[in-house]
Write an enzyme that holds these catalytic residues in place. Structure first.
Site, PDB file in Angstrom:
ATOM      1  N   GLU A 441      19.484  -5.302 -13.361  1.00  0.00           N
ATOM      2  CA  GLU A 441      20.725  -5.832 -12.805  1.00  0.00           C
ATOM      3  C   GLU A 441      20.536  -7.242 -12.250  1.00  0.00           C
ATOM      4  O   GLU A 441      20.821  -7.532 -11.094  1.00  0.00           O
ATOM      5  CB  GLU A 441      21.275  -4.871 -11.740  1.00  0.00           C
ATOM      6  CG  GLU A 441      21.725  -3.564 -12.378  1.00  0.00           C
ATOM      7  CD  GLU A 441      22.145  -2.512 -11.385  1.00  0.00           C
ATOM      8  OE1 GLU A 441      23.101  -1.782 -11.664  1.00  0.00           O
ATOM      9  OE2 GLU A 441      21.489  -2.382 -10.329  1.00  0.00           O
ATOM     10  N   GLU A 517      19.650   4.545 -17.155  1.00  0.00           N
ATOM     11  CA  GLU A 517      20.170   5.334 -16.043  1.00  0.00           C
ATOM     12  C   GLU A 517      21.326   6.165 -16.574  1.00  0.00           C
ATOM     13  O   GLU A 517      22.177   5.659 -17.295  1.00  0.00           O
ATOM     14  CB  GLU A 517      20.653   4.451 -14.884  1.00  0.00           C
ATOM     15  CG  GLU A 517      19.566   3.624 -14.223  1.00  0.00           C
ATOM     16  CD  GLU A 517      20.097   2.727 -13.103  1.00  0.00           C
ATOM     17  OE1 GLU A 517      21.203   3.013 -12.588  1.00  0.00           O
ATOM     18  OE2 GLU A 517      19.422   1.746 -12.767  1.00  0.00           O
TER      19      GLU A 517
END
Length: 1015
Positions: A441, A517
């Site tokens: 991220e 994820e």
């Protein structure tokens, strides 16, 4: 590459006036500027592998002296670096996170930075921790030695004997300093000043507690004159020939040196740098983690290694190890300890990795930084595929549209490259590492591309991973977070929507796909795991994925009045925080499994066992990629009424990976089933268990299981033989007493009943509080329910009547309407009671009325069930159904049918933030032992929940101590329930598990104290 000064990077420092007209009075400006430097750590030795050497070493872990200051401008400059008189210091263990020892408080944010975003500057309120220790150095550390720090959060300045050695940047990265000319024989003083925040904090925004300190090992290491600085192992495998390939680079000061490589088990002795083909090696994989002991020696030093021969290729959009497509059954793992913070003792790490293996997990993503260096040796030995992630996340720039994002700012390039170098160099020799990840991220940008180029050049044997750029220009696998099952199916087939750039699109379609994820394990859940696993197994392009996440990050705090509980974001007075989003995991902070882990174990089990309905045989599919089934034996057990009737083992020849066979059960098993009377239930369970002890579990440990159940005939209707007795204030029917005004029961078999009503709502789960990523309604489900008034339904009595029955008795009908204030929609609910033969039956009829839409969206219900509140406490519950742990429509894969008995406390699931939980599904019958006697409940399979506090108390609670038993029993008998999904972060509940308003009819039978209480 040039290093830009803080003034040149972002926003001006106050400019001094003309030299003859002003004076700079900020005496700490230089120290503040150093914290704002974008440069990597200074004075460090080049990054190298973490090596097990016979050279002398001295651990400097232990009791240090510590002093905390509020900021760099207030930190005393009193010569503390030289030791001696230390004013204001007290003892502190190292490694440690100083907040966890009473110095300041932890703080949690997920995405947002806890300070003003003006890179590279950090706030003046920036805690500074001064650490000092003295140690004795013997002659073995001369003439050359170094100091190694394995982790300092966030920025350290290091002195030895008053001489500044340099600085550290990269909290989860190793830094070494040459101390050859500074170390003295005898007493030495090591001093480290640690700042909680620095410019480096802008690239370490990793969804965890902000916990400063020297949190990993500190070591003094001797460096022999003829020693080894670095080793790079290249141990490949050629699937076509079964040969291994071995080449080991050995360097000192960056130059190749002569050394001898020995692998005794293979009879190998060869010079460093030479490549050797090794016939007949056993390759390394997570299923068969074969390692070979090796040494690398020079006249001055010997380094010990464990070699794993394996290859990694990407072919036909498939990720292959040793020539075979593998499936990742993975978790994301942070490093956290509920009492020590960032410090996780070695025995805890080893225990949690064994726990992972015991639950069929074969892969770990090191979110979002390199783990403690000893972690990888355990992963090699126990057998895990590791995606090793760089210490990089810049998520806090997202809120400003990624403006000033370091990933795309050339001024940050050297710092980010340094992080990648330290990541790769430290762990490059571990066969468990199958991919390097650039970080997490961190948006997109040129610096990520530079990191990828350097890594590919340094280690072309491993693919590159990074999720943040879906066009995937700089990586070798296509990675996403929380893509829905529907989108994952498209990707698996290679028919996902195309990218605008045709060349990039073609490149990406040739890549395997990984969910780095998925199924966010926060609170009750996660739901939908089975549907993902079915896709992973169906489409070879899909590599599998990593559950977010392994571990909750609760912090242990004392409970007022005694005991302890877990705290989360906001509990320490943080100005901004992200609440309990830090407590998401398959295990709690003490590594206690949550129900989600028990379900995940079943979903990903490497063997699938299907028991035939005749109980004559069972089918086994070996879903392993490399290992046959010789490590297992197959065990069967037949139970009836909670008693084992038959058990034994089945002999089976080893079954090759990715193959299937049908195995016969002893004839007595099928004979037993045929002999069962119609009113008796029985369960056959076939398990695959370890045939011998392993490094991660003992003989007999269960790896996989399957069941077949013979259910007794459905519960017969209770004959309506008894008549309704009418009194002045009450009605009686069999063992039940009813209020004549309301028609509600006031007692059953002498047990006081305070409430019995239809219930359509539950206390929201963490997933109910999240917004579904693919949902059309922008409101979280919990808000939808509240807006629709599901938690505040009121009852209007339509009538009470006694109706004649063909059995000669009467049935009592109580007709009602339920609705919420301000709503035109509602529910008609009829409660129909009958009694006979010592049993009391309740048939509930439910019919929605009106248009169940609110704010333009159709309302969904949480459940269709009964809430029964007894005025006495329940101590224990025994039941026949699924268990022993909880299950919901889209969870509970690991629950199995059987006979169970638990205390009320053990029925609970102690989620850090209280929420709906604890239901046992598929229940046919149950016995509740209360303070006033026992109550037997049966019916067509229902879900049973028993609590000592109300739904209102559960919904209002924010922490476990908020839940206080009130002397009652709150019993929920659910005919239907909604799934729980994973909308705390990701997709919501899949369509088959949604509960739309609908008609329903269901019956429960009650037998109070004094009748047969057997389940």
């Amino acid at each position: 590459m040039s290093v830009h000064s803080p003034a040149a990077t972002s926003g001006p420092l106050p400019a001094p006036g003309p030299a003859d007209s002003s004076r700079r009075l900020d005496v700490r400006a230089e120290a503040a500027a150093e914290l704002a430097s974008l440069a990597p750590g200074q004075g460090n030795l080049p990054a190298r592998a973490y090596l097990a050497s016979d050279a002398a070493r001295l651990s400097l872990n232990g009791e240090w002296q510590f002093r905390l200051s509020s900021g760099i401008r207030t930190a005393p400059d009193d010569g503390w670096q030289h030791g001696g008189q230390l004013s204001g210091f007290s003892g502190l263990p190292v490694p440690s996170s100083w907040n966890m020892h009473g110095h300041g408080s932890p703080a949690y944010t997920n995405v947002q930075f806890p300070f003003a975003v003006e890179p590279p500057f950090v706030p003046d309120a920036n805690p500074i921790g001064d650490h000092v220790v003295t140690f004795e150095a013997g002659p073995e550390f001369f003439p050359h030695a170094l100091l190694r720090f394995d982790g300092i959060d966030s920025a350290g300045t290091v002195w030895l004997n008053g001489v500044e050695l340099g600085t550290t940047r990269g909290s989860r990265l190793a830094h070494e300093f040459d101390v050859s000319d500074i170390l003295v024989q005898g007493t030495n003083t090591l001093a480290v000043r640690v700042a909680q925040f620095s410019a480096a904090s802008y690239v370490e925004d990793q969804d965890m507690w902000w916990l400063p300190g020297i949190f990993r090992d500190v070591t003094l290491q001797a460096r022999p004159v003829d020693g080894i600085d670095d080793v790079f192992v290249h141990a490949g495998y050629v699937p076509a020939t079964g040969e291994g390939t071995l080449r080991i680079e050995v360097t000192r000061a960056g130059q190749a040196i002569d050394a001898v490589v020995r692998v005794p088990e293979l009879g190998l002795e060869l010079p460093a740098g030479a490549e050797q083909r090794v016939p007949g090696v056993e390759p390394w994989s997570a299923e068969l983690p074969r390692l070979y002991d090796a040494t690398v020696s020079t006249p001055g030093e010997t380094v010990s290694l464990q070699l794993g021969f394996r290859s990694i290729t990407i072919e036909d959009a498939q990720f292959k190890v040793n020539g075979r497509r593998i499936l990742l059954r993975g978790v994301n793992r942070h490093e956290h300890h509920p009492r020590l913070g960032r410090v996780v003792p070695h025995d805890v790490v080893e225990a949690e990795l064994r726990l992972m293996k015991q639950h069929n997990i074969n892969a770990i993503r090191t979110s979002h930084y390199p783990p403690h260096p000893e972690f990888l040796a355990l992963a090699d030995r126990l057998g895990f595929y590791v995606v090793l992630e760089c210490d990089l996340e810049t998520h806090g720039f997202y809120s400003a549209g990624w403006a000033q994002n370091p990933s795309d700012d050339p001024q940050w390039e050297e710092a980010l490259l340094d992080r990648m170098r330290r990541t790769v160099e430290r762990d490059k020799n571990h066969p468990s590492v199958i991919m390097w990840s650039l970080g997490n991220e961190a948006g997109t940008g040129r610096n990520l591309a530079a990191m990828s180029r350097w890594t590919k050049d340094r280690d072309p044997s491993r693919p590159i991973h990074y999720e943040g750029d879906w066009s995937s220009p700089d990586v070798d696998v296509y990675s996403r977070m929380y893509a829905s099952q529907a989108e994952t199916a498209l990707i698996g087939q290679g028919i996902e929507p195309p990218l605008e750039d045709a060349e990039l699109d073609a490149r990406r379609r040739a890549m395997p796909f990984v969910l780095c994820e998925y199924v966010h394990a926060m609170g009750n859940g996660p739901g939908g795991m089975s549907e993902y696993q079915e896709l992973f197994q169906k489409y070879p392009r899909l590599m599998g994925g990593f559950v977010w996440e392994w571990l909750e990050h609760g912090i242990t705090v004392p409970t007022p009045g005694g005991g302890e509980h877990f705290a989360y974001g906001g509990d320490f007075g943080e100005e901004i925080h992200d609440g309990n989003f830090v407590t998401d995991g398959l295990v709690d902070a003490n590594r206690k499994p949550r129900p989600g882990l028990l379900d995940f174990k079943k979903v990903i089990e490497p063997l699938q066992i299907r028991v035939d309905g005749t109980w004559a045989n069972f089918a086994v599919r070996n879903g392993q990629d490399f290992a046959d089934t010789s490590a297992f034996r197959f065990r069967y057990k037949v139970e009836a009424d909670g008693v084992t009737r038959l058990e034994g083992t089945v002999d089976a020849a080893p079954l090759a990976p990715q193959s299937e066979a049908v195995l016969e059960l002893p004839a007595e098993v099928a004979d037993y089933k045929r002999s069962l009377p119609g009113d008796q239930s029985a369960v056959l369970t076939v398990s695959a268990v370890l045939a011998a002890d392993t490094a991660w579990a003992g003989e007999g440990h269960e790896v996989a299981w399957g069941q077949a159940t013979h259910f007794a005939s459905p519960t017969a209707d209770v004959p309506a033989a008894d008549k309704v007795e009418v009194g002045d204030k009450e009605l009686r029917l069999g063992s039940a007493v009813f209020d004549r005004i309301t028609g509600k029961p006031t007692s059953i078999g002498g047990l006081p009943v305070e409430k019995l009503d239809l219930v359509l709502w539950w206390a929201p789960t963490d997933n109910d509080l999240g917004r579904e990523w693919d949902g059309s309604d922008p409101r979280p489900l919990a808000v939808q329910w509240k807006d629709a008034g599901l938690d505040r339904l009121h009852i209007r009595l339509l009538g009470i009547s006694a109706e004649s029955s063909p059995d000669g008795g009467e049935q009592l009908r109580v007709a009602t309407r339920m609705g919420a204030a301000d709503k035109q929609f509602g529910v008609l609910v009829d409660y129909i009671w009958t009694s006979g033969s010592g049993s009391l039956a309740l048939r509930t009829q439910v019919k929605p009325v009106g248009d169940w839409t609110n704010a333009g969206f159709e309302v969904e219900w949480a459940r269709i069930g009964l809430e029964l509140v007894l005025g006495v406490e329940t101590a224990r519950v025994a039941w026949f159904g699924q268990g022993p742990h909880q299950s919901y429509p889209d969870t509970g894969q690991g629950a199995r049918t059987g006979w169970y008995e638990l205390s009320l406390a053990d029925l609970d699931v102690d989620y850090v933030r209280p929420q709906e939980s604890g239901a046992r599904s598929g229940v046919w019958s149950a016995v509740l032992e209360t303070a006033g006697g026992s109550l037997h409940v049966s019916g067509e399979p229902f879900a049973l929940t028993v609590r000592p506090y109300s739904m209102a108390a559960l919904a209002a609670a924010t922490h476990r101590p908020d839940l206080v038993p009130d002397g009652r029993s709150y019993i929920y008998l659910d005919h239907a329930r909604r799934g729980v999904g994973t909308a705390a972060c990701g997709p919501g509940v899949l369509e088959p598990y949604r509960l739309k308003p609908r008609e329903a009819e269901f019956q429960m039978v009650f037998r109070p104290q004094g009748t047969d209480g057997q389940v």
